[in-house]
Design a protein around this motif. Structure first.
Motif, PDB file in Angstrom:
ATOM      1  N   VAL A 117       1.036  -1.041   0.117  1.00  0.00           N
ATOM      2  CA  VAL A 117       0.001   0.132   0.040  1.00  0.00           C
ATOM      3  C   VAL A 117       0.946   1.293   0.227  1.00  0.00           C
ATOM      4  O   VAL A 117       1.586   1.459   0.862  1.00  0.00           O
ATOM      5  N   SER A 118       0.463   2.172  -0.959  1.00  0.00           N
ATOM      6  CA  SER A 118       1.286   3.292  -1.031  1.00  0.00           C
ATOM      7  C   SER A 118       0.341   4.474  -1.352  1.00  0.00           C
ATOM      8  O   SER A 118      -0.861   4.489  -2.140  1.00  0.00           O
ATOM      9  N   GLY A 119      -0.005   5.584  -0.485  1.00  0.00           N
ATOM     10  CA  GLY A 119      -0.669   6.665  -0.622  1.00  0.00           C
ATOM     11  C   GLY A 119      -2.129   6.243  -0.085  1.00  0.00           C
ATOM     12  O   GLY A 119      -2.385   5.503   1.084  1.00  0.00           O
ATOM     13  N   PHE A 120      -3.240   6.390  -0.584  1.00  0.00           N
ATOM     14  CA  PHE A 120      -4.627   6.312  -0.223  1.00  0.00           C
ATOM     15  C   PHE A 120      -4.927   4.946  -0.207  1.00  0.00           C
ATOM     16  O   PHE A 120      -5.000   4.226  -1.200  1.00  0.00           O
ATOM     17  N   CYS A 121      -5.609   4.469   0.947  1.00  0.00           N
ATOM     18  CA  CYS A 121      -6.274   3.156   0.922  1.00  0.00           C
ATOM     19  C   CYS A 121      -7.631   3.286   1.639  1.00  0.00           C
ATOM     20  O   CYS A 121      -7.705   3.203   2.861  1.00  0.00           O
ATOM     21  N   LEU A 122      -8.592   3.602   1.089  1.00  0.00           N
ATOM     22  CA  LEU A 122      -9.895   3.950   1.553  1.00  0.00           C
ATOM     23  C   LEU A 122     -10.795   2.990   1.092  1.00  0.00           C
ATOM     24  O   LEU A 122     -10.858   2.768  -0.142  1.00  0.00           O
ATOM     25  N   GLY A 123     -12.149   2.897   2.078  1.00  0.00           N
ATOM     26  CA  GLY A 123     -13.225   2.207   1.635  1.00  0.00           C
ATOM     27  C   GLY A 123     -13.148   0.853   1.023  1.00  0.00           C
ATOM     28  O   GLY A 123     -12.527   0.028   1.801  1.00  0.00           O
ATOM     29  N   GLY A 124     -13.583   0.871  -0.077  1.00  0.00           N
ATOM     30  CA  GLY A 124     -13.524  -0.510  -0.673  1.00  0.00           C
ATOM     31  C   GLY A 124     -12.019  -0.908  -1.143  1.00  0.00           C
ATOM     32  O   GLY A 124     -11.580  -2.242  -1.085  1.00  0.00           O
ATOM     33  N   GLY A 125     -11.210   0.218  -1.048  1.00  0.00           N
ATOM     34  CA  GLY A 125      -9.602  -0.288  -1.125  1.00  0.00           C
ATOM     35  C   GLY A 125      -9.145  -0.758  -0.123  1.00  0.00           C
ATOM     36  O   GLY A 125      -8.322  -1.768   0.065  1.00  0.00           O
ATOM     37  N   LEU A 126      -9.492  -0.362   1.360  1.00  0.00           N
ATOM     38  CA  LEU A 126      -9.219  -1.028   2.667  1.00  0.00           C
ATOM     39  C   LEU A 126      -9.924  -2.406   2.746  1.00  0.00           C
ATOM     40  O   LEU A 126      -9.123  -3.324   3.260  1.00  0.00           O
ATOM     41  N   GLN A 127     -11.056  -2.533   2.134  1.00  0.00           N
ATOM     42  CA  GLN A 127     -11.583  -3.869   2.255  1.00  0.00           C
ATOM     43  C   GLN A 127     -10.916  -4.856   1.351  1.00  0.00           C
ATOM     44  O   GLN A 127     -10.698  -5.799   1.860  1.00  0.00           O
ATOM     45  N   ILE A 128     -10.303  -4.367   0.372  1.00  0.00           N
ATOM     46  CA  ILE A 128      -9.429  -5.211  -0.511  1.00  0.00           C
ATOM     47  C   ILE A 128      -8.231  -5.526   0.178  1.00  0.00           C
ATOM     48  O   ILE A 128      -7.615  -6.829   0.229  1.00  0.00           O
ATOM     49  N   ARG A 160     -16.371  -7.624   9.906  1.00  0.00           N
ATOM     50  CA  ARG A 160     -15.887  -8.609  10.323  1.00  0.00           C
ATOM     51  C   ARG A 160     -14.319  -8.549  10.366  1.00  0.00           C
ATOM     52  O   ARG A 160     -13.681  -8.836  11.255  1.00  0.00           O
ATOM     53  N   ASN A 161     -13.887  -8.346   9.376  1.00  0.00           N
ATOM     54  CA  ASN A 161     -12.491  -8.142   8.817  1.00  0.00           C
ATOM     55  C   ASN A 161     -11.837  -7.161   9.781  1.00  0.00           C
ATOM     56  O   ASN A 161     -10.596  -7.007  10.283  1.00  0.00           O
ATOM     57  N   LEU A 162     -12.476  -6.033   9.684  1.00  0.00           N
ATOM     58  CA  LEU A 162     -11.947  -4.747  10.501  1.00  0.00           C
ATOM     59  C   LEU A 162     -12.045  -5.169  11.870  1.00  0.00           C
ATOM     60  O   LEU A 162     -10.838  -4.722  12.593  1.00  0.00           O
ATOM     61  N   VAL A 163     -13.007  -5.670  12.329  1.00  0.00           N
ATOM     62  CA  VAL A 163     -12.944  -5.873  13.850  1.00  0.00           C
ATOM     63  C   VAL A 163     -12.041  -7.082  14.422  1.00  0.00           C
ATOM     64  O   VAL A 163     -11.263  -6.583  15.167  1.00  0.00           O
ATOM     65  N   SER A 164     -11.758  -7.950  13.412  1.00  0.00           N
ATOM     66  CA  SER A 164     -10.804  -8.943  13.692  1.00  0.00           C
ATOM     67  C   SER A 164      -9.262  -8.281  13.739  1.00  0.00           C
ATOM     68  O   SER A 164      -8.502  -8.703  14.399  1.00  0.00           O
ATOM     69  N   LEU A 165      -8.974  -7.516  13.013  1.00  0.00           N
ATOM     70  CA  LEU A 165      -7.831  -6.654  13.029  1.00  0.00           C
ATOM     71  C   LEU A 165      -7.305  -5.543  14.026  1.00  0.00           C
ATOM     72  O   LEU A 165      -6.546  -5.782  14.744  1.00  0.00           O
ATOM     73  N   VAL A 166      -8.334  -4.651  14.270  1.00  0.00           N
ATOM     74  CA  VAL A 166      -8.339  -3.709  15.237  1.00  0.00           C
ATOM     75  C   VAL A 166      -8.956  -3.593  16.240  1.00  0.00           C
ATOM     76  O   VAL A 166      -8.911  -2.874  17.271  1.00  0.00           O
ATOM     77  N   GLY A 167     -10.084  -4.460  16.459  1.00  0.00           N
ATOM     78  CA  GLY A 167     -10.827  -4.739  17.669  1.00  0.00           C
ATOM     79  C   GLY A 167     -12.099  -3.616  17.679  1.00  0.00           C
ATOM     80  O   GLY A 167     -12.085  -3.024  16.656  1.00  0.00           O
ATOM     81  N   PRO A 168     -13.167  -3.943  18.327  1.00  0.00           N
ATOM     82  CA  PRO A 168     -14.323  -3.408  18.193  1.00  0.00           C
ATOM     83  C   PRO A 168     -14.173  -1.737  18.364  1.00  0.00           C
ATOM     84  O   PRO A 168     -14.845  -0.716  17.709  1.00  0.00           O
ATOM     85  N   SER A 169     -13.639  -1.187  19.562  1.00  0.00           N
ATOM     86  CA  SER A 169     -13.475   0.184  19.726  1.00  0.00           C
ATOM     87  C   SER A 169     -12.540   0.837  18.596  1.00  0.00           C
ATOM     88  O   SER A 169     -13.367   2.223  18.227  1.00  0.00           O
ATOM     89  N   LEU A 173     -14.471   3.833  16.082  1.00  0.00           N
ATOM     90  CA  LEU A 173     -13.903   5.171  15.909  1.00  0.00           C
ATOM     91  C   LEU A 173     -13.811   5.385  14.385  1.00  0.00           C
ATOM     92  O   LEU A 173     -13.950   6.561  13.903  1.00  0.00           O
ATOM     93  N   LEU A 174     -13.126   4.417  13.697  1.00  0.00           N
ATOM     94  CA  LEU A 174     -12.952   4.762  12.297  1.00  0.00           C
ATOM     95  C   LEU A 174     -14.341   4.780  11.540  1.00  0.00           C
ATOM     96  O   LEU A 174     -14.465   5.679  10.438  1.00  0.00           O
ATOM     97  N   LEU A 175     -15.433   3.895  11.919  1.00  0.00           N
ATOM     98  CA  LEU A 175     -16.554   4.158  11.080  1.00  0.00           C
ATOM     99  C   LEU A 175     -17.439   5.255  11.438  1.00  0.00           C
ATOM    100  O   LEU A 175     -18.029   5.880  10.549  1.00  0.00           O
ATOM    101  N   TYR A 176     -17.563   5.632  12.673  1.00  0.00           N
ATOM    102  CA  TYR A 176     -18.422   6.547  13.272  1.00  0.00           C
ATOM    103  C   TYR A 176     -17.840   7.955  12.905  1.00  0.00           C
ATOM    104  O   TYR A 176     -18.690   8.834  12.466  1.00  0.00           O
ATOM    105  N   THR A 177     -16.489   7.959  12.645  1.00  0.00           N
ATOM    106  CA  THR A 177     -15.944   9.355  12.388  1.00  0.00           C
ATOM    107  C   THR A 177     -15.757   9.530  10.857  1.00  0.00           C
ATOM    108  O   THR A 177     -15.683  10.806  10.039  1.00  0.00           O
ATOM    109  N   GLY A 178     -15.354   8.437  10.249  1.00  0.00           N
ATOM    110  CA  GLY A 178     -14.894   8.532   8.739  1.00  0.00           C
ATOM    111  C   GLY A 178     -13.614   9.197   8.620  1.00  0.00           C
ATOM    112  O   GLY A 178     -13.348   9.455   7.380  1.00  0.00           O
ATOM    113  N   LEU A 179     -12.911   9.404   9.708  1.00  0.00           N
ATOM    114  CA  LEU A 179     -11.675  10.076   9.603  1.00  0.00           C
ATOM    115  C   LEU A 179     -10.523   9.003   9.103  1.00  0.00           C
ATOM    116  O   LEU A 179     -10.628   7.950   9.174  1.00  0.00           O
TER     117      LEU A 179
END
Length: 273
Positions: A117-128, A160-169, A173-179
């Motif tokens: 990964v170089s540069g932006f990895c957002l949304g569907g890109g992060l899903q990939i 599920r993939n996101l929570v398994s990597l970073v945990g629920p909290s 934070l990532l989803l609620y803020t979109g930051l």
């Protein structure tokens, strides 16, 4: 784009490139730099075609996914297609179904996969990226899921993939803020596995990929299968699959070759059987 001597095979009218980099490594490049590699439906289909081609090539043992242009891995979905293809719930479901096969293919891929990964990895890109086995990122990369800013709800598999990597909290934070978070923060929370200087990213990724490719394919496959089963709920684990893949290793020519090479103090020549 990776500086590999072989000319790439193209899919999705050149927006997906596939290269065999040698030493058992295949590279898939998202090649839509004018849109920061935003994913169209055609690119999803091209990704699936490239993944199948490398999956069915016995000479390829590891697959690296990367983005062209240096500014993005994948910046998300191609928003220009939303008015036509994701304008309401029914259309969004149809859109998801068209890319579901490719996501499932990557999720269950039989060979090791690495997101470079170089540069932006957002949304569907992060899903990939989260569907790959590991993620290496340049120091200037940025990560985020802007779904809340677009009015999009993420489905079970992606979260599920996101929570398994970073945990629920951290997922909240990532989803609620979109930051967006930078590479250092992504490394801290477990979203990526390594942060590498920009100019060293691809060479370092390929070095690791070639190290994996040089190991016994059956042993690597056994590790991949067993880790996948460990991550499942206990009631859904296929313990027989773990035993089968373990037995295949112990009965393989590669196990005998590994023992001989160790005793003879030489590099083993594994064949995957």
């Amino acid at each position: 784009m990776p500086t590999i001597s072989e000319l790439p095979t193209t899919f999705a009218e050149g927006k997906i490139l596939m290269t065999r980099a040698g030493d058992g490594v295949g590279i898939i490049t998202f090649n839509n730099p004018d849109k920061r590699n935003a994913m169209s439906l055609e690119m999803w289909e091209g990704l699936g075609q490239a993944l199948v081609a490398l999956r069915d090539d016995d000479a390829i043992r590891v697959v690296v996914l990367t983005g062209a242009g240096g500014k993005a891995f994948v910046s998300g979905a191609d928003i220009s297609q939303f008015e036509q293809s994701r304008h309401n719930a029914a259309a969004s479901e149809a859109y998801a179904e068209r890319s579901a096969a490719q996501r499932a293919l990557l999720a269950g891929y039989p060979k090791p996969t690495i997101a470079c990964v170089s540069g932006f990895c957002l949304g569907g890109g992060l899903q990939i990226a989260m569907l790959t086995d590991m993620r290496f990122a340049a120091a200037d990369s940025q990560f985020g899921i802007p779904a809340a800013r677009l009015g999009i709800a993420y489905g079970y598999d992606g979260l599920r993939n996101l929570v398994s990597l970073v945990g629920p909290s951290q997922a909240r934070l990532l989803l609620y803020t979109g930051l967006r978070v930078d590479a250092a923060e992504a490394l801290r929370i477990g979203l990526i596995d390594r942060m590498i200087p920009n100019d060293e990213l691809l060479p370092a990724t390929l070095e690791i990929a070639r190290t994996i490719a040089g190991n016994a394919p059956l042993a690597v496959k056994a590790a991949k299968i067993t880790i996948a089963e460990v991550l499942k709920d206990e009631s859904r684990r296929d313990m027989e699959a773990i035993k089968r893949t373990g037995d295949a290793c112990m009965d393989s020519e590669d196990f005998r070759e590994g023992r001989r090479a160790f005793m003879e103090k030489r590099k083993p020549a594994f064949k995957g059987r």
